[in-house]
Motif scaffolding. Structure first.
Motif, PDB file in Angstrom:
ATOM      1  N   ILE A 186       4.247   5.254  -5.688  1.00 35.48           N
ATOM      2  CA  ILE A 186       4.382   5.145  -7.254  1.00 35.48           C
ATOM      3  C   ILE A 186       3.727   6.412  -7.758  1.00 35.48           C
ATOM      4  O   ILE A 186       3.811   7.184  -8.824  1.00 35.48           O
ATOM      5  CB  ILE A 186       4.252   3.844  -7.756  1.00 35.48           C
ATOM      6  CG1 ILE A 186       5.217   2.992  -7.479  1.00 35.48           C
ATOM      7  CG2 ILE A 186       3.926   4.055  -9.262  1.00 35.48           C
ATOM      8  CD1 ILE A 186       4.885   1.555  -7.916  1.00 35.48           C
ATOM      9  N   GLY A 187       2.469   6.471  -7.058  1.00 41.27           N
ATOM     10  CA  GLY A 187       1.458   7.535  -7.606  1.00 41.27           C
ATOM     11  C   GLY A 187       1.930   9.044  -7.480  1.00 41.27           C
ATOM     12  O   GLY A 187       1.862   9.884  -8.402  1.00 41.27           O
ATOM     13  N   SER A 188       2.683   9.305  -6.248  1.00 49.67           N
ATOM     14  CA  SER A 188       3.203  10.619  -5.816  1.00 49.67           C
ATOM     15  C   SER A 188       4.271  10.783  -6.767  1.00 49.67           C
ATOM     16  O   SER A 188       4.427  12.226  -7.170  1.00 49.67           O
ATOM     17  CB  SER A 188       3.316  10.897  -4.457  1.00 49.67           C
ATOM     18  OG  SER A 188       2.349  10.493  -3.648  1.00 49.67           O
ATOM     19  N   VAL A 189       5.088   9.917  -7.024  1.00 53.83           N
ATOM     20  CA  VAL A 189       6.280  10.286  -7.693  1.00 53.83           C
ATOM     21  C   VAL A 189       6.065  10.461  -9.368  1.00 53.83           C
ATOM     22  O   VAL A 189       6.429  11.473  -9.938  1.00 53.83           O
ATOM     23  CB  VAL A 189       7.189   9.231  -7.811  1.00 53.83           C
ATOM     24  CG1 VAL A 189       8.493   9.133  -8.786  1.00 53.83           C
ATOM     25  CG2 VAL A 189       7.925   9.114  -6.576  1.00 53.83           C
ATOM     26  N   CYS A 190       4.982   9.626  -9.956  1.00 49.12           N
ATOM     27  CA  CYS A 190       4.645  10.083 -11.341  1.00 49.12           C
ATOM     28  C   CYS A 190       3.904  11.342 -11.303  1.00 49.12           C
ATOM     29  O   CYS A 190       3.974  11.994 -12.477  1.00 49.12           O
ATOM     30  CB  CYS A 190       3.551   8.696 -11.672  1.00 49.12           C
ATOM     31  SG  CYS A 190       4.516   7.099 -11.967  1.00 49.12           S
TER      32      CYS A 190
ATOM     33  N   ALA B 224       0.860  -1.312   0.062  1.00 45.31           N
ATOM     34  CA  ALA B 224       0.142  -0.056   0.023  1.00 45.31           C
ATOM     35  C   ALA B 224       0.913   1.245  -0.089  1.00 45.31           C
ATOM     36  O   ALA B 224       0.533   2.183  -0.698  1.00 45.31           O
ATOM     37  CB  ALA B 224      -0.975  -0.024   1.148  1.00 45.31           C
ATOM     38  N   SER B 225       1.916   1.284   0.888  1.00 48.41           N
ATOM     39  CA  SER B 225       2.760   2.370   0.679  1.00 48.41           C
ATOM     40  C   SER B 225       3.595   2.755  -0.434  1.00 48.41           C
ATOM     41  O   SER B 225       3.645   3.861  -1.299  1.00 48.41           O
ATOM     42  CB  SER B 225       3.979   2.384   1.912  1.00 48.41           C
ATOM     43  OG  SER B 225       3.282   2.112   3.218  1.00 48.41           O
ATOM     44  N   GLY B 226       3.836   1.513  -1.223  1.00 48.61           N
ATOM     45  CA  GLY B 226       4.630   1.410  -2.473  1.00 48.61           C
ATOM     46  C   GLY B 226       3.803   2.298  -3.506  1.00 48.61           C
ATOM     47  O   GLY B 226       4.107   2.919  -4.344  1.00 48.61           O
ATOM     48  N   VAL B 227       2.328   1.805  -3.650  1.00 46.71           N
ATOM     49  CA  VAL B 227       1.486   2.166  -4.535  1.00 46.71           C
ATOM     50  C   VAL B 227       1.157   3.742  -4.364  1.00 46.71           C
ATOM     51  O   VAL B 227       1.269   4.650  -5.381  1.00 46.71           O
ATOM     52  CB  VAL B 227       0.194   1.689  -4.688  1.00 46.71           C
ATOM     53  CG1 VAL B 227       0.470   0.141  -5.105  1.00 46.71           C
ATOM     54  CG2 VAL B 227      -0.707   1.692  -3.578  1.00 46.71           C
TER      55      VAL B 227
END
Length: 308
Positions: free
Chosen positions: A148-152, A142-145
């Motif tokens: 990823i959303g924030s970085v993209c 959950a932290s990873g997704v």
């Protein structure tokens, strides 16, 4: 590098629908309030009911939070504009909408893929489920997704800041979207389009394949179950999620792949379905099609003294 030459945009919203603004705004307000109520109910049930504190419902709680955020980004400013009879949006507010909407969209796509993998393990490897999927792994996924959303979204937003807007500043939509702003820019947008295409190829296709292949194996496993009751029980554990995935990808593809020469009214209707209606439907789908959610709801009513 060119600099931005406008401090605000005109957000078309519902400004040209003179006789429909009041009923449409009331409808949007009803959908938004219902979205908040439904998703907050699911989050509260997941947190308070011990029977729902499993990986599947942990991810469902994250999905409900995303639906609340997505609906808020697209609805609050629109309703505020209708109330104050002004269709101007500051450049900074527009960029913020682009960042958060893109961030939540990417995060939800990855989260749905993770939830598909969770259903794959539960159906195809039930004896190893508790060892393969545990709460520590769920928190990391959950932290990873979210990361990823924030970085993209940060990458796309930073590249958006280099663009100049010196011509038409009317955004033909209900809220600011990345693709619409790129189209309005009067400076070189080749880098922005390149990043969008790379994003579609590298991430969107990968996420879709994870989801698709997970359900291919799930259905193959379900078809091999000989008992009818076993098939129905196995299918019921993933039918709600499969419905949500279908709506998410169906509306998303229709929103971004449709011809861009369509009228403003159609474009706004598609955006409304994708950004406002879909978060409203998700809790209804899980509530109506999931017996454990309904059971937790009735147990919650019983705890406060109401027995349906």
């Amino acid at each position: 590098m060119m600099t931005n030459q406008t401090s605000e945009f005109i957000l078309l919203g519902l400004s040209d629908l003179k006789y429909s603004q009041v009923p449409l705004s009331l409808l949007i307000l009803f959908v938004y309030v219902s979205t908040l109520a439904g998703n907050l109910l699911i989050i509260s049930l997941v947190v308070s009911d011990s029977r729902l504190q499993t990986p599947m419902y942990f991810f469902l709680g994250n999905l409900s939070a995303l639906d609340i955020f997505t609906s808020s980004v697209s609805s609050i400013h629109l309703l505020f504009d209708i109330f104050r009879r002004s269709w101007l949006i500051l450049y900074s507010s527009c960029i913020a909408q682009v960042f958060f909407f893109f961030c939540f969209g990417v995060t939800e796509a990855f989260l749905l893929a993770v939830m598909s993998y969770d259903r794959y393990v539960a159906i195809c490897h039930p004896l190893h489920y508790t060892t393969m999927i545990n709460i520590q792994l769920c928190i990391r996924l959950a932290s990873g997704v979210w990361v990823i959303g924030s970085v993209c979204s940060s990458v796309h937003t930073i590249c958006m800041l280099r663009l100049s807007f010196c011509g038409s500043t009317t955004i033909p939509g209900l809220f600011c979207e990345l693709y619409q702003l790129i189209q309005l820019a009067c400076s070189d947008t080749s880098l922005n389009y390149l990043l969008l295409y790379l994003h579609m190829v590298c991430f969107a296709v990968a996420v879709f394949l994870i989801t698709f292949l997970s359900y291919v194996y799930v259905f193959k496993t379900i078809l091999r179950i000989k008992m009818k009751d076993g098939k129905l029980k196995a299918f019921s554990t993933c039918s709600s999620h499969l419905t949500v995935v279908s709506i998410f990808y169906g509306t998303g593809v229709f929103n971004y792949v449709r011809p861009k020469n369509k009228g403003f009214l159609e474009a706004r209707m598609v955006s409304a379905v994708y950004a406002i209606l879909t978060p409203f439907l998700n809790p209804a789908i899980y509530s109506l099609r999931n017996n454990e959610i309904k059971g937790a709801f009735y147990r919650g009513l019983a705890r406060v003294g109401f027995r349906p």
